[in-house]
Design an enzyme around this catalytic site. Structure first.
Site, PDB file in Angstrom:
ATOM      1  N   LYS A  76      -0.676   0.422   2.160  1.00 40.88           N
ATOM      2  CA  LYS A  76       0.653   1.019   2.030  1.00 40.88           C
ATOM      3  C   LYS A  76       0.592   2.449   2.555  1.00 40.88           C
ATOM      4  O   LYS A  76      -0.377   3.172   2.304  1.00 40.88           O
ATOM      5  CB  LYS A  76       1.070   0.990   0.557  1.00 40.88           C
ATOM      6  CG  LYS A  76       2.474   1.514   0.281  1.00 40.88           C
ATOM      7  CD  LYS A  76       2.822   1.371  -1.200  1.00 40.88           C
ATOM      8  CE  LYS A  76       4.220   1.886  -1.523  1.00 40.88           C
ATOM      9  NZ  LYS A  76       4.557   1.710  -2.951  1.00 40.88           N
ATOM     10  N   SER A 151       8.829  -0.666  -4.037  1.00 40.57           N
ATOM     11  CA  SER A 151       8.738   0.048  -2.779  1.00 40.57           C
ATOM     12  C   SER A 151       7.620  -0.465  -1.865  1.00 40.57           C
ATOM     13  O   SER A 151       7.543  -0.077  -0.706  1.00 40.57           O
ATOM     14  CB  SER A 151       8.472   1.538  -3.082  1.00 40.57           C
ATOM     15  OG  SER A 151       7.201   1.713  -3.730  1.00 40.57           O
ATOM     16  N   SER A 175       6.852  -1.596  -8.488  1.00 39.40           N
ATOM     17  CA  SER A 175       6.853  -1.615  -7.026  1.00 39.40           C
ATOM     18  C   SER A 175       5.743  -2.424  -6.383  1.00 39.40           C
ATOM     19  O   SER A 175       5.701  -2.543  -5.156  1.00 39.40           O
ATOM     20  CB  SER A 175       6.815  -0.178  -6.490  1.00 39.40           C
ATOM     21  OG  SER A 175       8.035   0.475  -6.754  1.00 39.40           O
TER      22      SER A 175
END
Length: 484
Positions: A76, A151, A175
């Site tokens: 990420k 997210s 998330s």
């Protein structure tokens, strides 16, 4: 080959069935073919990935048998990666090159994993749909007109579409788990402090936690063996020795007591999703578990408390982005005040600015006691509810999300978006481990099963998820993607 789990790929690499270079090239080709459709990757590191793959093959030829050696993964874009852009999905950091690797990246590099690139995400991890990214929304591989969740939506979509074998994510209020549910994969949030946050760009420091997004609970255990452990550079990291999570997932479930929170099966839960969860509970009973109804009486206050605590911490953490030291800087400022105002106004997106303003208000003189202090007291009550529940049950199970993935652009009301994490937020407030695993399809879209454990009971949570996946094949279901 790229459809296999990381655990299966590790065996294939160990046996010589395939080399890391061959495997890395296969994933890079898949990314090239599909990323324009999904927008899962912000940065693709083809040259350095192949270099890492060649080094992994050399290590293996010399006798190294590390489990993740040569396995391609994605990070990420919230984790600092040396000499690579770390944007955090933002305009503010769109050209920021980190001078060092985050702890998590260090650990995977040392294990010999191959970094394919950096995945898209909601800006500064603020969002539940991956629509707030400066680089545009990520699309769900199961239906490209739907969101992947947020997210960590880029990581979830990449794993679901077989663009990588596994990926890292972060979970502040759900998330990792919510996008895992929407994309039909496994997403695990460890206990707060179980994985170091050093080098992970901060959103809300008392809530953020790194964790794996992968194809099975077995893969999550494999990743946790690398990610978990004390780190003196992070004062919030637990000083606990690491467990062998793979060794802890081979136990049967006979006698397991599962808590079923009444509050998670109330108004707002999709009937189809509830049916999938009820079916999963029946499967657990076949495996020898007992289901017990429990109460989490303060659960309904979790969203309200979270959206005071998290923005308050965000307003403090994001104050460092001022246009002076690094990040976006406005053009031709007339003075220092103009530099600050325009750099932040132009560099931050609408959702980030909204949360900074809410957090600043909650921390301001005259409102601190009314909002922030009260939210922290509610947080304590939520933790007490979990402590009481775990006196009588071993794990708590329910839905990860009240419904399946929604369509892009369909939720324009910020409050409606905040309610997307209604079942996951309390786990972050309490600092507990939680995992989302696939529980079947609803109208062709994945539904997520949420398993919550007590403090630092990662092995138990992973074992419960693994035993379910041994008895079912929901985690093997794949989206039908057309390769251009």
């Amino acid at each position: 080959m790229i459809e296999k789990t990381a655990t299966e790929l590790a065996r294939a690499l160990h046996s010589g069935e395939i080399s890391s270079v061959e495997l890395t090239k296969a994933y890079l080709n898949r990314i090239s073919a599909l990323n324009n459709q999904l927008n899962a990757f912000i940065t693709i590191c083809e040259e350095s990935a192949l270099e890492q793959a060649r080094a992994a093959d050399t290590r293996r030829a010399a006798g190294d048998s590390s489990p993740l050696l040569g396995i391609p993964l994605a990070h990420k874009d919230i984790f600092c990666t040396k000499d690579q852009i770390t944007s955090c999905g933002s305009r503010m950091l769109h050209n920021f090159t980190a001078p060092y690797d985050a702890y998590v990246v260090e650990r995977f590099n040392a294990a010999g994993a191959v970094m394919l690139g950096k995945t898209n995400m909601d800006e500064f991890a603020m969002g539940s749909s991956n629509e707030t990214s400066f680089f545009g929304p990520v699309r769900n591989p199961w239906d490209t007109e739907r969101v992947p969740g947020g997210s960590s939506g880029g990581s979830a979509a990449a794993v679901a579409a077989d663009l990588c074998a596994m990926a890292t994510g972060t979970d502040t209020g759900g998330s990792i788990r919510q996008p895992a549910a929407f994309c039909g994969i496994t997403g695990f949030k460890p206990s707060y402090g179980r994985v170091s946050r050093w080098g992970m760009i901060a959103f809300a420091s008392s809530l953020d936690q790194a964790g794996p997004l992968c194809k099975s609970a077995e893969d999550a255990a494999l990743m946790m063996n690398v990610m978990a452990g004390p780190d003196r550079r992070d004062s919030t990291c637990a000083e606990l020795e690491t467990e062998d999570y793979q060794a802890g997932i081979g136990q049967g479930l006979k006698g397991l007591k599962i808590g079923l929170p009444r509050q998670h099966f109330a108004e707002g839960l999709s009937a189809e999703v509830e049916l999938r969860i009820r079916d999963a509970l029946a499967e657990f009973e076949k495996l020898g578990a007992t289901v017990i109804d429990i109460d989490l009486p303060n659960n309904h206050l979790s969203v309200s408390a979270y959206y005071v605590v998290a923005p308050a911490e965000a307003s403090a953490n994001l104050s460092r982005y001022d246009g002076v030291r690094y990040g976006y800087r406005c053009e031709q400022p007339v003075d220092l005040e103009d530099l600050y105002k325009r750099s932040r106004s132009e560099g931050f997106g609408e959702e980030v600015k909204r949360r900074i303003m809410v957090g600043t208000y909650a921390l301001s003189a005259g409102y601190f006691d009314a909002y922030y202090r009260k939210a922290q007291k509610i947080r304590r009550l939520i933790k007490n509810d979990f402590d009481t529940a775990f006196n009588s049950v071993d794990v708590i199970i329910g839905p990860t999300s009240p419904h399946t993935a929604f369509t892009l652009g369909s939720k324009t009301d910020p409050v409606a978006m905040y309610l997307e994490d209604i079942y996951t937020i309390a786990v972050n407030l309490a600092g507990l481990p939680g995992i989302s695993i696939p529980a079947g399809l609803c109208g062709g879209l994945p539904a997520g099963l949420h398993i919550i454990g007590n403090d630092f009971a990662e092995s138990r949570v992973l074992n419960v998820a693994h035993q379910f996946q041994l008895a079912t094949d929901f985690h093997r279901q794949k989206p039908a993607l057309k390769v251009n």
